[in-house]
Scaffold this active site. Structure first.
Site, mmCIF file in Angstrom:
data_model
loop_
_atom_site.group_PDB
_atom_site.id
_atom_site.type_symbol
_atom_site.label_atom_id
_atom_site.label_comp_id
_atom_site.label_asym_id
_atom_site.label_seq_id
_atom_site.Cartn_x
_atom_site.Cartn_y
_atom_site.Cartn_z
ATOM 1 N N ARG A 1 -2.376 4.883 27.989
ATOM 2 C CA ARG A 1 -2.019 5.621 26.772
ATOM 3 C C ARG A 1 -0.782 5.060 26.059
ATOM 4 O O ARG A 1 -0.595 5.325 24.872
ATOM 5 C CB ARG A 1 -1.759 7.099 27.102
ATOM 6 C CG ARG A 1 -0.559 7.289 28.032
ATOM 7 C CD ARG A 1 -0.550 8.615 28.747
ATOM 8 N NE ARG A 1 0.590 8.722 29.658
ATOM 9 C CZ ARG A 1 0.637 8.165 30.858
ATOM 10 N NH1 ARG A 1 -0.376 7.437 31.307
ATOM 11 N NH2 ARG A 1 1.695 8.305 31.632
ATOM 12 N N CYS B 1 2.649 14.724 32.564
ATOM 13 C CA CYS B 1 1.444 13.895 32.630
ATOM 14 C C CYS B 1 1.282 13.259 33.999
ATOM 15 O O CYS B 1 0.156 13.122 34.511
ATOM 16 C CB CYS B 1 1.498 12.810 31.565
ATOM 17 S SG CYS B 1 1.586 13.420 29.869
ATOM 18 N N ARG C 1 0.825 -1.216 0.000
ATOM 19 C CA ARG C 1 0.000 0.000 0.000
ATOM 20 C C ARG C 1 0.858 1.264 0.000
ATOM 21 O O ARG C 1 0.404 2.332 -0.423
ATOM 22 C CB ARG C 1 -0.955 0.009 1.198
ATOM 23 C CG ARG C 1 -1.942 -1.159 1.222
ATOM 24 C CD ARG C 1 -2.734 -1.282 -0.091
ATOM 25 N NE ARG C 1 -3.779 -2.292 0.003
ATOM 26 C CZ ARG C 1 -3.633 -3.577 -0.294
ATOM 27 N NH1 ARG C 1 -2.448 -4.026 -0.725
ATOM 28 N NH2 ARG C 1 -4.639 -4.414 -0.179
ATOM 29 N N CYS D 1 16.055 26.147 16.020
ATOM 30 C CA CYS D 1 16.220 24.961 16.858
ATOM 31 C C CYS D 1 15.239 25.038 18.022
ATOM 32 O O CYS D 1 14.531 26.041 18.187
ATOM 33 C CB CYS D 1 17.665 24.832 17.345
ATOM 34 S SG CYS D 1 18.128 25.950 18.696
ATOM 35 N N ASP E 1 9.644 13.557 28.267
ATOM 36 C CA ASP E 1 8.659 14.345 29.009
ATOM 37 C C ASP E 1 9.323 15.353 29.936
ATOM 38 O O ASP E 1 8.729 15.765 30.936
ATOM 39 C CB ASP E 1 7.731 13.426 29.819
ATOM 40 C CG ASP E 1 8.483 12.636 30.889
ATOM 41 O OD1 ASP E 1 9.724 12.705 30.921
ATOM 42 O OD2 ASP E 1 7.827 11.954 31.697
ATOM 43 N N ALA F 1 15.122 18.858 30.370
ATOM 44 C CA ALA F 1 16.552 18.524 30.354
ATOM 45 C C ALA F 1 16.874 17.639 29.146
ATOM 46 O O ALA F 1 17.858 17.885 28.428
ATOM 47 C CB ALA F 1 16.945 17.817 31.652
ATOM 48 N N CYS G 1 22.219 27.434 18.384
ATOM 49 C CA CYS G 1 22.364 27.230 16.934
ATOM 50 C C CYS G 1 22.935 28.425 16.182
ATOM 51 O O CYS G 1 23.147 28.344 14.971
ATOM 52 C CB CYS G 1 21.029 26.815 16.311
ATOM 53 S SG CYS G 1 19.772 28.104 16.284
ATOM 54 N N LYS H 1 10.900 -0.206 29.569
ATOM 55 C CA LYS H 1 10.064 0.232 28.453
ATOM 56 C C LYS H 1 10.714 0.013 27.088
ATOM 57 O O LYS H 1 10.030 -0.368 26.126
ATOM 58 C CB LYS H 1 9.701 1.718 28.618
ATOM 59 C CG LYS H 1 8.701 1.985 29.724
ATOM 60 C CD LYS H 1 8.310 3.455 29.769
ATOM 61 C CE LYS H 1 7.313 3.719 30.889
ATOM 62 N NZ LYS H 1 6.921 5.147 30.952
#
Length: 248
Positions: A70, A186, A11, A170, A127, A130, A246, A83
């Site tokens: 989630r 979160c 596809r 940047c 998340d 840093a 940058c 993870k």
């Protein structure tokens, strides 16, 4: 590609913007995903399904039951498992064509730079500021495209900082590091589960567009999502000529 791959990716191959040559590009690409959580999950799933040939996934955290609302690359049996390792197991079942390198130890900026040296695209699914600032510095130094996303509550954002191009802003141009890092996470504020899916799949699309060299990326634009009103807002970005990262 063998017959099984031609069928699996048929596809994509039917699309004039991709065809056989484009699918070959995906199969020979290498991406770095930092974070195998709410954003990293859909990024990894769609990139793996699409045939991105090699991905390095970095996450030193373990799956928690609260993640499963989630973080769709993990399941109940993954609770307590690292993870990155859990994501690798999922991808190997989804598409054995994909080579997955799971980085399970916390990295320094210097060691992450070594990991990022040979990849085509860096994807920020973290998340915390840093990590975002560190990945931005690495992308600037290595002149790599950085696909950045974030989501909390019912809102999300995504942009591309393509450091192969001198005129690209940047992440630091957009969010200067003033040292005052008031995180909105979160874990503390909650998140509507489809929000991370919508941002993560958009990041996956940007990653594949960059690899394929098709369409118009989100370089120089910040896309903001409000899920409650189901509206996307497009904000133009410019490189900061005095940016400490940058514009040195």
């Amino acid at each position: 590609m063998d017959d099984q791959q031609l069928l699996r990716y048929s596809r994509h191959i039917l699309l004039p913007d991709i065809e056989y040559q484009g699918q070959e590009k995906l199969l020979h690409s290498h991406i770095l995903i930092v974070g195998a959580g709410g954003l990293g999950a859909p990024i990894a799933i769609y990139c793996a399904a699409a045939g991105v040939g090699k991905m390095t996934i970095c996450d030193f955290d373990d799956v928690d039951l609260s993640n499963l609302q989630r973080q769709i690359i993990h399941d109940t049996q993954s609770v307590g498992v690292n993870k990155a390792s859990s994501a690798k197991q999922f991808i190997q079942l989804l598409n054995p064509d994909v080579e997955v390198i799971a980085v399970t130890e916390k990295q320094t900026e210097a060691s992450m730079k070594v990991i990022a040296k040979d990849v085509d695209v860096i994807i920020d699914g973290s998340d915390n500021f840093a990590t975002r600032y560190a990945l931005n510095r690495i992308a600037v130094e290595l002149k790599k495209p950085l696909v950045s996303g974030a989501a909390v509550g019912f809102e999300g954002q995504i942009s591309v900082f393509d450091m192969r191009h001198d005129k690209s802003p940047c992440y630091h141009c957009l969010f200067p590091d003033t040292g005052d890092r008031n995180e909105t996470r979160c874990a503390d504020n909650g998140v509507f589960s489809p929000t991370v899916g919508m941002i993560g799949t958009a990041q996956a699309a940007e990653v594949m567009k960059i690899i394929l060299g098709i369409g118009e990326s989100l370089e120089g634009r910040l896309l903001l999502l409000d899920v409650k009103s189901m509206q996307w807002k497009n904000i133009q970005l410019k490189k900061d000529p005095s940016c400490a990262v940058c514009s040195k």
